[in-house]
Motif scaffolding. Structure first.
Motif, PDB file in Angstrom:
ATOM      1  N   VAL A  84       0.797  -1.198   0.031  1.00  0.00           N
ATOM      2  CA  VAL A  84       0.174   0.031  -0.132  1.00  0.00           C
ATOM      3  C   VAL A  84       0.948   1.327  -0.085  1.00  0.00           C
ATOM      4  N   LYS A  85       0.356   2.432  -0.268  1.00  0.00           N
ATOM      5  CA  LYS A  85       1.001   3.733  -0.216  1.00  0.00           C
ATOM      6  C   LYS A  85       0.994   4.486   1.032  1.00  0.00           C
ATOM      7  N   ASP A  86       0.368   4.017   2.041  1.00  0.00           N
ATOM      8  CA  ASP A  86       0.345   4.618   3.262  1.00  0.00           C
ATOM      9  C   ASP A  86       1.297   4.040   4.299  1.00  0.00           C
ATOM     10  N   SER A  87       2.267   4.728   4.813  1.00  0.00           N
ATOM     11  CA  SER A  87       3.599   4.460   5.353  1.00  0.00           C
ATOM     12  C   SER A  87       3.080   4.110   6.762  1.00  0.00           C
ATOM     13  N   HIS A  88       1.811   4.251   7.227  1.00  0.00           N
ATOM     14  CA  HIS A  88       1.451   3.792   8.554  1.00  0.00           C
ATOM     15  C   HIS A  88       0.884   2.575   8.778  1.00  0.00           C
ATOM     16  N   GLU A  89       0.993   1.649   7.563  1.00  0.00           N
ATOM     17  CA  GLU A  89       0.631   0.446   7.318  1.00  0.00           C
ATOM     18  C   GLU A  89       1.838  -0.536   7.093  1.00  0.00           C
ATOM     19  N   LEU A  90       1.759  -1.663   7.997  1.00  0.00           N
ATOM     20  CA  LEU A  90       2.958  -2.630   7.937  1.00  0.00           C
ATOM     21  C   LEU A  90       3.205  -3.080   6.292  1.00  0.00           C
ATOM     22  N   MET A  91       1.985  -3.054   5.603  1.00  0.00           N
ATOM     23  CA  MET A  91       2.357  -3.367   4.328  1.00  0.00           C
ATOM     24  C   MET A  91       2.821  -2.441   3.142  1.00  0.00           C
ATOM     25  N   TYR A  92       3.246  -1.104   3.976  1.00  0.00           N
ATOM     26  CA  TYR A  92       4.029  -0.185   2.883  1.00  0.00           C
ATOM     27  C   TYR A  92       5.436  -0.919   2.349  1.00  0.00           C
ATOM     28  N   ALA A  93       5.650  -0.592   1.293  1.00  0.00           N
ATOM     29  CA  ALA A  93       6.887  -1.252   0.727  1.00  0.00           C
ATOM     30  C   ALA A  93       8.148  -1.324   1.387  1.00  0.00           C
ATOM     31  N   LYS A  94       8.374  -0.248   2.138  1.00  0.00           N
ATOM     32  CA  LYS A  94       9.111   0.356   2.905  1.00  0.00           C
ATOM     33  C   LYS A  94       9.258   0.553   4.127  1.00  0.00           C
ATOM     34  N   ASN A  95      10.005  -0.266   5.135  1.00  0.00           N
ATOM     35  CA  ASN A  95       9.562  -0.136   6.702  1.00  0.00           C
ATOM     36  C   ASN A  95      10.181   1.247   7.255  1.00  0.00           C
ATOM     37  N   ASP A  96       9.200   2.024   7.649  1.00  0.00           N
ATOM     38  CA  ASP A  96       9.749   3.425   8.205  1.00  0.00           C
ATOM     39  C   ASP A  96       9.782   3.127   9.885  1.00  0.00           C
ATOM     40  N   GLY A  97       9.724   2.390  10.318  1.00  0.00           N
ATOM     41  CA  GLY A  97       9.747   1.830  11.700  1.00  0.00           C
ATOM     42  C   GLY A  97       8.410   1.595  12.134  1.00  0.00           C
ATOM     43  N   GLN A  98       7.406   1.113  11.201  1.00  0.00           N
ATOM     44  CA  GLN A  98       6.252   0.366  11.616  1.00  0.00           C
ATOM     45  C   GLN A  98       6.529  -1.044  12.017  1.00  0.00           C
ATOM     46  N   LEU A  99       6.371  -1.350  13.301  1.00  0.00           N
ATOM     47  CA  LEU A  99       6.482  -2.700  13.872  1.00  0.00           C
ATOM     48  C   LEU A  99       5.360  -3.696  14.050  1.00  0.00           C
ATOM     49  N   ASP A 100       4.127  -3.288  13.784  1.00  0.00           N
ATOM     50  CA  ASP A 100       3.043  -4.182  13.962  1.00  0.00           C
ATOM     51  C   ASP A 100       2.188  -3.761  12.620  1.00  0.00           C
ATOM     52  N   PHE A 101       1.017  -4.630  12.455  1.00  0.00           N
ATOM     53  CA  PHE A 101       0.181  -4.294  11.435  1.00  0.00           C
ATOM     54  C   PHE A 101      -0.921  -3.025  11.797  1.00  0.00           C
ATOM     55  N   GLY A 102      -1.156  -2.248  10.824  1.00  0.00           N
ATOM     56  CA  GLY A 102      -1.894  -1.053  11.068  1.00  0.00           C
ATOM     57  C   GLY A 102      -3.232  -1.288  10.925  1.00  0.00           C
ATOM     58  N   PRO A 103      -4.214  -0.373  10.885  1.00  0.00           N
ATOM     59  CA  PRO A 103      -5.536  -0.556  10.753  1.00  0.00           C
ATOM     60  C   PRO A 103      -6.064  -1.070   9.533  1.00  0.00           C
ATOM     61  N   GLY A 104      -5.400  -0.656   8.315  1.00  0.00           N
ATOM     62  CA  GLY A 104      -5.838  -1.032   7.023  1.00  0.00           C
ATOM     63  C   GLY A 104      -5.405  -2.528   6.697  1.00  0.00           C
ATOM     64  N   ASP A 105      -4.306  -2.900   7.310  1.00  0.00           N
ATOM     65  CA  ASP A 105      -3.502  -4.153   7.197  1.00  0.00           C
ATOM     66  C   ASP A 105      -4.606  -5.131   8.078  1.00  0.00           C
ATOM     67  N   ARG A 106      -5.055  -4.727   9.108  1.00  0.00           N
ATOM     68  CA  ARG A 106      -5.914  -5.749   9.982  1.00  0.00           C
ATOM     69  C   ARG A 106      -7.520  -5.962   9.085  1.00  0.00           C
ATOM     70  N   GLU A 107      -7.624  -4.646   8.461  1.00  0.00           N
ATOM     71  CA  GLU A 107      -9.089  -4.886   7.810  1.00  0.00           C
ATOM     72  C   GLU A 107      -8.685  -5.755   6.587  1.00  0.00           C
ATOM     73  N   GLY A 108      -7.761  -5.703   5.894  1.00  0.00           N
ATOM     74  CA  GLY A 108      -7.645  -6.566   4.565  1.00  0.00           C
ATOM     75  C   GLY A 108      -7.384  -7.976   5.153  1.00  0.00           C
ATOM     76  N   LEU A 109      -6.745  -8.303   6.247  1.00  0.00           N
ATOM     77  CA  LEU A 109      -6.404  -9.613   6.868  1.00  0.00           C
ATOM     78  C   LEU A 109      -7.809 -10.277   7.241  1.00  0.00           C
ATOM     79  N   ALA A 110      -8.540  -9.604   7.793  1.00  0.00           N
ATOM     80  CA  ALA A 110      -9.838 -10.058   8.307  1.00  0.00           C
ATOM     81  C   ALA A 110     -10.645 -10.424   6.917  1.00  0.00           C
ATOM     82  N   LEU A 111     -10.678  -9.549   6.222  1.00  0.00           N
ATOM     83  CA  LEU A 111     -11.319 -10.184   4.686  1.00  0.00           C
ATOM     84  C   LEU A 111     -10.732 -11.192   4.034  1.00  0.00           C
ATOM     85  N   LEU A 112      -9.473 -11.382   4.093  1.00  0.00           N
ATOM     86  CA  LEU A 112      -8.913 -12.348   3.419  1.00  0.00           C
ATOM     87  C   LEU A 112      -9.187 -13.833   4.252  1.00  0.00           C
TER      88      LEU A 112
END
Length: 316
Positions: free
Chosen positions: A282-310
């Motif tokens: 994703v393009k949001d750096s606050h999510e763990l699925m951002y292409a480059k890790n900028d210090g995010q250590l856990d799944f963000g709200p969008g990550d969690r929503e996508g994981l639940a749907l998957l």
């Protein structure tokens, strides 16, 4: 004279009884006269009434219904037997309920579905195509995701990182992961992720610490790869069947020695497992699925929503 007439009437009655017993009708002009319950007997499915006969009417043969149990009586007996078994055998009620659901509603998911409680940016790696609505390609929630772990090149201090990350992804998706043992086969990322050939069985997903050569041509800062293969069978929704996660051992070993290094390495493993179950960058750096890790250590709200749907994919 009276005695003689009485004798003749008795003889005629005996002859009529013999005829009835032989299955023949008594002589015409006589009618049965039941004198007691002992005069009635059953022959096959027919009750014949016999006694002495007097002048009048035709002989009488009375049909009887076959003796049979009523259907509701049999159903009641079966119900009482089942109720007794449920009361007597521990766990019988749960097992009967489980079997009934299995027969009436098809394959059942292994773990409960995870409700969507957060919202944010997420992207699915693959979407179904066809005349129906487009939905994400997922693993089937009624089947466990079997996986092996290759720790031959694991850096020191990484014990427990992979099992912890797998458990977290399982918790957030409602997908069951099943450890299939140790592997010494290097993770192979030469095969593309995406569509796969349909076969009778599929190998477990591979998770392993890999050499730097696996990442050649993917960028010097790439420390992990993840993805899955899917199949589309006739009449069924496309679904993932196996996948791979490669972790660059040398680079992650260096990160591990830094301050908060274990949490950062765990975040890399979570990110790649996100790819394994179907999340894309994703393009949001606050999510763990951002292409480059900028210090995010856990799944963000969008990550969690996508994981639940998957984790809410179809079993068929």
């Amino acid at each position: 004279m009276g005695k003689r007439n009485e004798y003749r009437r008795m003889m005629r009655a005996l002859e009529d009884l013999d005829r009835v017993d032989a299955g023949k009708a008594p002589r015409r002009g006589l009618r049965p006269e039941v004198r007691s319950v002992t005069d009635r007997w059953v022959h096959g499915n027919t009750a014949k009434v016999a006694s002495t006969y007097a002048k009048a009417g035709s002989p009488v043969v009375v049909p009887l219904r076959p003796r049979s149990r009523r259907p509701w009586v049999i159903a009641l007996i079966v119900l009482l037997v089942i109720t007794g078994l449920i009361a007597a055998i521990p766990g019988a009620r749960h097992q009967i309920t489980k079997s009934w659901k299995s027969m009436t509603s098809g394959p059942q998911r292994i773990l409960p579905a995870v409700a969507v409680t957060t919202h944010g940016a997420y992207v699915f790696e693959n979407m179904s195509s066809g005349p129906g609505p487009r939905v994400p390609v997922t693993y089937r929630p009624c089947q466990a995701i079997r996986y092996t772990v290759n720790s031959d090149l694991a850096p020191a201090g990484t014990d427990g990182i992979i099992p912890t990350a797998v458990a977290e992804v399982s918790r957030l998706t409602g997908l069951k992961f099943e450890y299939a043992g140790v592997s010494h086969t290097p993770v192979n990322f030469s095969r593309p992720t995406g569509p796969a050939a349909i076969t009778a069985t599929y190998p477990p997903a591979q998770i392993g610490w890999s050499e730097a050569s696996v990442f050649t041509g993917r960028g010097a800062d790439v420390v992990g790869l993840g993805g899955s293969e899917y199949v589309t069978e006739d009449g069924f929704s496309p679904h993932y069947v196996t996948g791979s996660v490669a972790l660059r051992a040398d680079s992650l070993g260096q990160i591990l020695r830094q301050r908060n290094g274990r949490a950062e390495v765990t975040a890399v493993v979570l990110h790649e497992l996100g790819h394994l179950v179907g999340l894309a960058h994703v393009k949001d750096s606050h999510e763990l699925m951002y292409a480059k890790n900028d210090g995010q250590l856990d799944f963000g709200p969008g990550d969690r929503e996508g994981l639940a749907l998957l984790g809410q994919g179809s079993c068929t």
